[in-house]
Scaffold this motif. Sequence first.
Motif, PDB file in Angstrom:
ATOM      1  N   LEU F  84      29.640  38.127  33.141  1.00  0.00           N
ATOM      2  CA  LEU F  84      31.045  37.881  33.414  1.00  0.00           C
ATOM      3  C   LEU F  84      31.175  37.617  34.903  1.00  0.00           C
ATOM      4  CD1 LEU F  84      33.241  40.612  31.670  1.00  0.00           C
ATOM      5  CD2 LEU F  84      33.417  38.139  31.379  1.00  0.00           C
ATOM      6  N   ALA F  85      31.974  36.618  35.258  1.00  0.00           N
ATOM      7  CA  ALA F  85      32.340  36.488  36.662  1.00  0.00           C
ATOM      8  C   ALA F  85      33.483  37.452  36.903  1.00  0.00           C
ATOM      9  CB  ALA F  85      32.765  35.058  36.962  1.00  0.00           C
ATOM     10  N   ARG F  86      33.458  38.135  38.021  1.00  0.00           N
ATOM     11  CA  ARG F  86      34.485  39.123  38.342  1.00  0.00           C
ATOM     12  C   ARG F  86      35.206  38.635  39.591  1.00  0.00           C
ATOM     13  NH1 ARG F  86      33.584  43.658  35.356  1.00  0.00           N
ATOM     14  NH2 ARG F  86      31.708  43.527  34.065  1.00  0.00           N
ATOM     15  N   GLY F  87      36.244  37.786  39.390  1.00  0.00           N
ATOM     16  CA  GLY F  87      36.747  37.032  40.510  1.00  0.00           C
ATOM     17  C   GLY F  87      38.230  37.126  40.818  1.00  0.00           C
ATOM     18  N   THR F  88      38.935  38.166  40.374  1.00  0.00           N
ATOM     19  CA  THR F  88      40.354  38.237  40.737  1.00  0.00           C
ATOM     20  C   THR F  88      40.524  38.764  42.166  1.00  0.00           C
ATOM     21  OG1 THR F  88      40.673  40.483  39.974  1.00  0.00           O
ATOM     22  CG2 THR F  88      40.940  38.730  38.330  1.00  0.00           C
TER      23      THR F  88
END
Lengths: 165, 165, 165, 165, 165, 165, 165, 165, 165, 165, 165, 165
Positions: F84-88
């Motif tokens: 998963l990209a964790r980009g917030t």
Amino acid sequence: MSMATATELETRIDIPLCSREPMIDLLNQQLADTFDLYSQIKQAHWNVKGMKFMSLHVLFDDLAANFDRYADDIAERATALGGLARGTARLAATNSQIDELPIEMTDGKEFVVAMADRFAAYGASSRAAIKRAEDENDAVTADLFTEITREVNKSLYFLESHLQG
Amino acid sequence: MSMATATELETRIDIPLCSREPMIDLLNQQLADTFDLYSQIKQAHWNVKGMKFMSLHVLFDDLAANFDRYADDIAERATALGGLARGTARLAATNSQIDELPIEMTDGKEFVVAMADRFAAYGASSRAAIKRAEDENDAVTADLFTEITREVNKSLYFLESHLQG
Amino acid sequence: MSMATATELETRIDIPLCSREPMIDLLNQQLADTFDLYSQIKQAHWNVKGMKFMSLHVLFDDLAANFDRYADDIAERATALGGLARGTARLAATNSQIDELPIEMTDGKEFVVAMADRFAAYGASSRAAIKRAEDENDAVTADLFTEITREVNKSLYFLESHLQG
Amino acid sequence: MSMATATELETRIDIPLCSREPMIDLLNQQLADTFDLYSQIKQAHWNVKGMKFMSLHVLFDDLAANFDRYADDIAERATALGGLARGTARLAATNSQIDELPIEMTDGKEFVVAMADRFAAYGASSRAAIKRAEDENDAVTADLFTEITREVNKSLYFLESHLQG
Amino acid sequence: MSMATATELETRIDIPLCSREPMIDLLNQQLADTFDLYSQIKQAHWNVKGMKFMSLHVLFDDLAANFDRYADDIAERATALGGLARGTARLAATNSQIDELPIEMTDGKEFVVAMADRFAAYGASSRAAIKRAEDENDAVTADLFTEITREVNKSLYFLESHLQG
Amino acid sequence: MSMATATELETRIDIPLCSREPMIDLLNQQLADTFDLYSQIKQAHWNVKGMKFMSLHVLFDDLAANFDRYADDIAERATALGGLARGTARLAATNSQIDELPIEMTDGKEFVVAMADRFAAYGASSRAAIKRAEDENDAVTADLFTEITREVNKSLYFLESHLQG
Amino acid sequence: MSMATATELETRIDIPLCSREPMIDLLNQQLADTFDLYSQIKQAHWNVKGMKFMSLHVLFDDLAANFDRYADDIAERATALGGLARGTARLAATNSQIDELPIEMTDGKEFVVAMADRFAAYGASSRAAIKRAEDENDAVTADLFTEITREVNKSLYFLESHLQG
Amino acid sequence: MSMATATELETRIDIPLCSREPMIDLLNQQLADTFDLYSQIKQAHWNVKGMKFMSLHVLFDDLAANFDRYADDIAERATALGGLARGTARLAATNSQIDELPIEMTDGKEFVVAMADRFAAYGASSRAAIKRAEDENDAVTADLFTEITREVNKSLYFLESHLQG
Amino acid sequence: MSMATATELETRIDIPLCSREPMIDLLNQQLADTFDLYSQIKQAHWNVKGMKFMSLHVLFDDLAANFDRYADDIAERATALGGLARGTARLAATNSQIDELPIEMTDGKEFVVAMADRFAAYGASSRAAIKRAEDENDAVTADLFTEITREVNKSLYFLESHLQG
Amino acid sequence: MSMATATELETRIDIPLCSREPMIDLLNQQLADTFDLYSQIKQAHWNVKGMKFMSLHVLFDDLAANFDRYADDIAERATALGGLARGTARLAATNSQIDELPIEMTDGKEFVVAMADRFAAYGASSRAAIKRAEDENDAVTADLFTEITREVNKSLYFLESHLQG
Amino acid sequence: MSMATATELETRIDIPLCSREPMIDLLNQQLADTFDLYSQIKQAHWNVKGMKFMSLHVLFDDLAANFDRYADDIAERATALGGLARGTARLAATNSQIDELPIEMTDGKEFVVAMADRFAAYGASSRAAIKRAEDENDAVTADLFTEITREVNKSLYFLESHLQG
Amino acid sequence: MSMATATELETRIDIPLCSREPMIDLLNQQLADTFDLYSQIKQAHWNVKGMKFMSLHVLFDDLAANFDRYADDIAERATALGGLARGTARLAATNSQIDELPIEMTDGKEFVVAMADRFAAYGASSRAAIKRAEDENDAVTADLFTEITREVNKSLYFLESHLQG
Ligand SMILES: [Fe+3]
Ligand SMILES: [Fe+3]
Ligand SMILES: [Fe+3]
Ligand SMILES: [Fe+3]
Ligand SMILES: [Fe+3]
Ligand SMILES: [Fe+3]
Ligand SMILES: [Fe+3]
Ligand SMILES: [Fe+3]
Ligand SMILES: [Fe+3]
Ligand SMILES: [Fe+3]
Ligand SMILES: [Fe+3]
Ligand SMILES: [Fe+3]
Ligand SMILES: [Fe+3]
Ligand SMILES: [Fe+3]
Ligand SMILES: [Fe+3]
Ligand SMILES: [Fe+3]
Ligand SMILES: [Fe+3]
Ligand SMILES: [Fe+3]
Ligand SMILES: [Mg+2]
Ligand SMILES: [Mg+2]
Ligand SMILES: [Mg+2]
Ligand SMILES: [Mg+2]
Ligand SMILES: [Mg+2]
Ligand SMILES: [Mg+2]
Ligand SMILES: [Mg+2]
Ligand SMILES: [Mg+2]
Ligand SMILES: [Mg+2]
Ligand SMILES: [Mg+2]
Ligand SMILES: [Mg+2]
Ligand SMILES: [Mg+2]
């Protein structure tokens, strides 16, 4: 016997099944030749040697790009007529009517002769395809092959001009 | 009876009046259908709903742009033959042979079916127009309808592909 | 009575139903006029005659392109408010408030006068729409109509300038 | 209490300090929301899964690009009014009024619902900002928020269309 | 035994013959796989059916364009090392390590699965090629395969994302 | 402990789970830093003051655009590895290793110093990431970080050049 | 007697000599007319006077550009059929069937009449050439003349529209 | 007394004469200021000196281009309302409310201060014009001045930023 | 002894001084060779004679453009490492390891041989530079030389192809 | 005796009639030569044969495009001086001072020699025209011929380079 | 007496002060005329009326763009010679030698006559400036005025062509 | 003594040998200076330091691009006159009349002064070259040097403007 199966031929297009079947077969035959010749022109593009290298390398690349486009147009006319396009490398290798290139060829003039021979053969089958499409009253397929034949004739003139004068 | 009046038909073009009159009527009939179908594709572009929204919204926009272009080419062939182009929305609404779209339609698949039905009908009348132009020895009008039929056949393949497989 | 049905009005947008309903009706009325006028400008583009042919042919094409864009923006504002866009040729023909063009018109100056009359009427209804949108506190719809009115006013100046001096 | 300090508010602009202060605070609040939502749309762009992957991946990228632009326009309006833009990730994280995305979300439809909810909230605060700018007689800031609201409303229509029909 | 013949290996490049020979063979193996897979992606582009037609038709076309480029880069690295590129369709059909596509396949999801399987295999042989090039101290060939592997890994993520979530 | 969960790691890619897990964590750490630094450069772009305003305003905008691109490339490498990209923004704010910018900063030279310090730190962690990717035999991730490090080193030279001479 | 000599007719193209000879003569006749008319349109472009100067100056330039293109396509079809293209100014002057322009002409309307007369004559010989190509079963040459006739008919409509209404 | 004469005010636009007259006068006043300021920014572009030459030379050129565009938009709104645009250099010189630039000025910072002063004055009269257009219920003219004010405010921020920090 | 002085080596970059010094010297050596070879390719571009003039004139121009780009990239890597770039013509003339071109050379084939010899030498020193950068753990400099070597190897293949076959 | 008649020479230009008359005659003489040579270069473009076909075919096309441009510039200088441009093919054929091409020529080298001879003659008359324009104090016409001579000299260098070395 | 002051004339350029002074004065005189005429052409662009509106509106805009460019080139030649450019609207209004336009003019033909008169006067002073620059041995300034005169002569031919025939 | 040898001077160009020889020598001298100065501007582009870094880095790059173009134009005029271009780095280093740059220079203002000094010297020799070309009646070479001098004078104004005010 036609390669086109009954199940693949349902469509709303206003051309009867008896005309679409031979057209689909014809288009798939030209697709095999087109894709094979595309690969041979790239082969020439990569392996040509000699003081004309640069202009032949570029010329072959331009001609190859045309055949890539013909393949797409031919295949999508086959699908538009309700057929399957049969376009993998293995199918092209099996079905192509174009002679294989001698694999050790590197000489520029030999490549031009080999390409001129193959473009002449391809142009002839393409022109014959115009006639067959007209016989099936399929003016659209005829128009596609007319367009291709016109470009291929001009490319042949480019190639042959190298060998004359 | 032809809609084309005598006064509108004077031109230097080398096609006899007796051929130009039916061609102008034919072109104006196709113009009405083209403009009507253009508006229906926009209707689909605006109102389609569902998880395929984005790709159908874009697809319908591209197809509509094609019909806007066909209308221009058809109308300007009519004027080139010495005719009046008859292209207002009211004339299209009165003369179009295309079925109206059910106005509450929003479902993506229903729109694709409706469009496929209408493209098939339009493609058939367009192909018939090739024949009628050839019967009048008007190769140029025939070429125009061949071009349009070819694109419409391909668009039909795009639409029908959504409904198969 | 509003053409907008209850079922079509569910949306997360932060404008109350009682404001959205009249806005959707207003937008659909302007859509009918826009699409009709679009077709009439093309009619002028195709049929204009006389020594000013070329510059009027081009001018009408540019103006038509603007109306094609207005139609898209108006229709998609109606859908953004939860409405159906009602944009087929038959709907435009039925609902348009714009006078039909005399169908035999070919004179350049007559076309410019006819267009100036219709652009003035369209500009007036468009300006009225700004006011009605503000009355519903819908600043976004008001902004859309302001933009359109600004361009239409400028186009009217272009058209009228041909008739003055 | 306003975040805007006295020292940062000296400028030649013809808007009184008592109007500029609340506008700068409002702009910085919208900046925080904008930047946060920008990052969430990218999160959806990266992690969405399912057979609609490609069109959602592209749609989210286009929507994110819009929010990147809104952030720049909002921040530079704050500075034009004599304020500091407060735009780091940590400030956005602290001040944003937008709900955080559930971090394990991958389903396409769930992302569309989550985005529709957030775009609706953002559109509402953006529309409210129009009103507040008008109350301060700051027509320019009002115009900026009108433009943003118009685009966000249209994007919401794109998103909601996926969920209807 | 190496396919590379002694005569074809004379060049000024500063890599010893004993390193160039295995590199040329490796590059020609990857060329056969690349060209074969290129043709299979086009096969999917042409024959895919179902409501995802449009986005898969476009996706497969973009992926095919990448493989056409890889083929050119790989072949021209082989020639830069003094080798013959072996790139005709018949050679690809004979030498490819990629499984042939089931020829009647039309379902979108099946095509995505088939492509994901083939991209995974191709990515693995491409990554292995990095290692083998490094073992021959050919940093340039390693760099080429690194670039290709990076893109193919990303394309695999695009494909697999359709199947997850 | 790795942030990557078992469920998110299924993929056809030819890298073992034990290598992919630390790579995904590393990529998500760099993503947080990248996104945070992106926002800080925009902060400088907006708030810088002084007679060098124009060239610094433009320089910071160009540098920010680079970091927006790095974030996309890093996140999509994480997803390509099955993560998963964790980009917030909130995740970036929580996890970033970059120092926050003093929020009242407006002086051009101070911004250049602050940016040079942060680019140096970011370049160091990026270079360290090359090494860690090589240790996991992930040449592709190594190549991505090499590319980023190269650009960041050059940007640091641009920044430091302002402070020397 | 044919201008085409035996020596110039050797080529691989699949059209018999007895068909190629009359086609080459026909193409060279059209080439002479095309090049002559090209020069006359430029003459009009340069010397036209009166209040319509600007739009006629531009219109004639656009029309001339078309004829420059026709000349190239016609000449290269002649060479593709194994012929010599006969395209110098002196050959055009000797062989052209188009009437010379009165050399002192400057009036806009007179130029439009003169061009309309010449386009009508050229369009007629071009349409006749379609028929002659079909009689020789040369579908490609027929297609070329169809394309040219279509454009020339449209240009005639542009020219004549100036003289009507 | 209004500069607008009765004869110049006939038009189909739907705004009453009593509103159009003051709008035309207002627009011509702003036109004089715009054109004068345009010339002053070019004066700065040409004569600025000092180590910031290059970035100020470019900045002033960009700002001048904006004012050239404002002049065109303002003048064509005046004509759209039935007025004469009054836009010669002599009219601008006579009517402009902007202070003349000290003619020997060459210092970069002095130019920035002079421009900031003039942009502030121009922005204030532009904002006042929004209000006056709204008072005449001319939303379109109001929209034009809103757009201009927005850009001029941003340009003022660019200029003032050079003087702060 | 290193040309790099202590004073020029202060920078925030995370590479120790003992690695940066030899890298800067290496980069400046390659810069001298690059700039010298750039000038020699232009010399060939200008003075080449013979029936292959046109394609060699163009080929040499394209190759020269590459070396101009390499010079910029190499020089700016030296400065990124804290060094001075040493790039004047006199420095290149003094330090270049490339043989000077015989100044009266005009024959096309002789130029191709001379260029092939020099590209082979340059490619070898460029490949050696990859290794030396890796030995200093400077992956970024290694990546730059890998990129250059790859292009130079391909250019050598272009040049040598003229001499083979 | 001058071809320029009294009636065609009225204009506001500030050059006396006694200077304009010989300039107009000179320009029309160069126009005839230019148009004739343009047609000859196309003749070479179409009919050249031999292994250098492709690069000569392209070279001749580029050179022809230059002469098409010279013709336009020369003719419009004649009209700017109050003259008639005399530019039809028949006028060019009658008045040209350039030798006709041997019509059966196909050999590449022969074409290059023939073109070099004609470019040298054309360049000489063009340079002489600079002098004659200066003698009439017509610096503008002199500037036009200087520009043309410069390009033609460079083209001659391109052509002659094929024949040397 | 020269407007150029001693202090403004220090520069490294290799032209003696006694030549630069009169050149700067000459350039500033032409700048005033250029800027004034630029504004007058825009005045015509905005206010022209009649059935030729569209083509004159566009023609005047194109001509105006040229004069905007001349002003920039002339002003920057004055600064290159060490002078101040004197380019504000008030300076242009005071110093221009061009007659003011009658402010109520709207007729197309009257505007063309007025512009032709002014272009002729401007062309004459521009040609005189060539001579004066040559007398000061300033070939560069002469070249600039030659270029401008050439374009202005051509524009005059465009304008006068509307009034002849 | 002239560097030009007899054998290199055969060409069809209509300039006598006694004029071409000194022109070729002159052009080669300017080529040496041009190429040397090109390299020095790049040296400044790479090594400049200080808070004006960015705008000087860009300015020097733009100026260098100009000199690269001058070198090409000058060298190809020498070849057009039948000469050899003498353009290698070693020849430039030996023959250049431009002072070498102090190699440790990094200060922005020092670079601007050094460049202004060198541009002034180069502009002077370029202007002298105009005169010498005119003395040999070579208007084309004179025109080339006029063009270069004009640009170099403008660049000098850009550079000197940094040092004044
Ligand atoms: Fe396709
Ligand atoms: Fe849309
Ligand atoms: Fe049209
Ligand atoms: Fe739309
Ligand atoms: Fe910004
Ligand atoms: Fe397709
Ligand atoms: Fe290639
Ligand atoms: Fe900005
Ligand atoms: Fe992305
Ligand atoms: Fe051609
Ligand atoms: Fe400038
Ligand atoms: Fe305008
Ligand atoms: Fe650079
Ligand atoms: Fe050709
Ligand atoms: Fe022209
Ligand atoms: Fe400028
Ligand atoms: Fe740089
Ligand atoms: Fe060159
Ligand atoms: Mg066709
Ligand atoms: Mg449309
Ligand atoms: Mg961004
Ligand atoms: Mg607005
Ligand atoms: Mg391809
Ligand atoms: Mg790489
Ligand atoms: Mg890399
Ligand atoms: Mg056709
Ligand atoms: Mg301007
Ligand atoms: Mg031409
Ligand atoms: Mg010149
Ligand atoms: Mg010049």
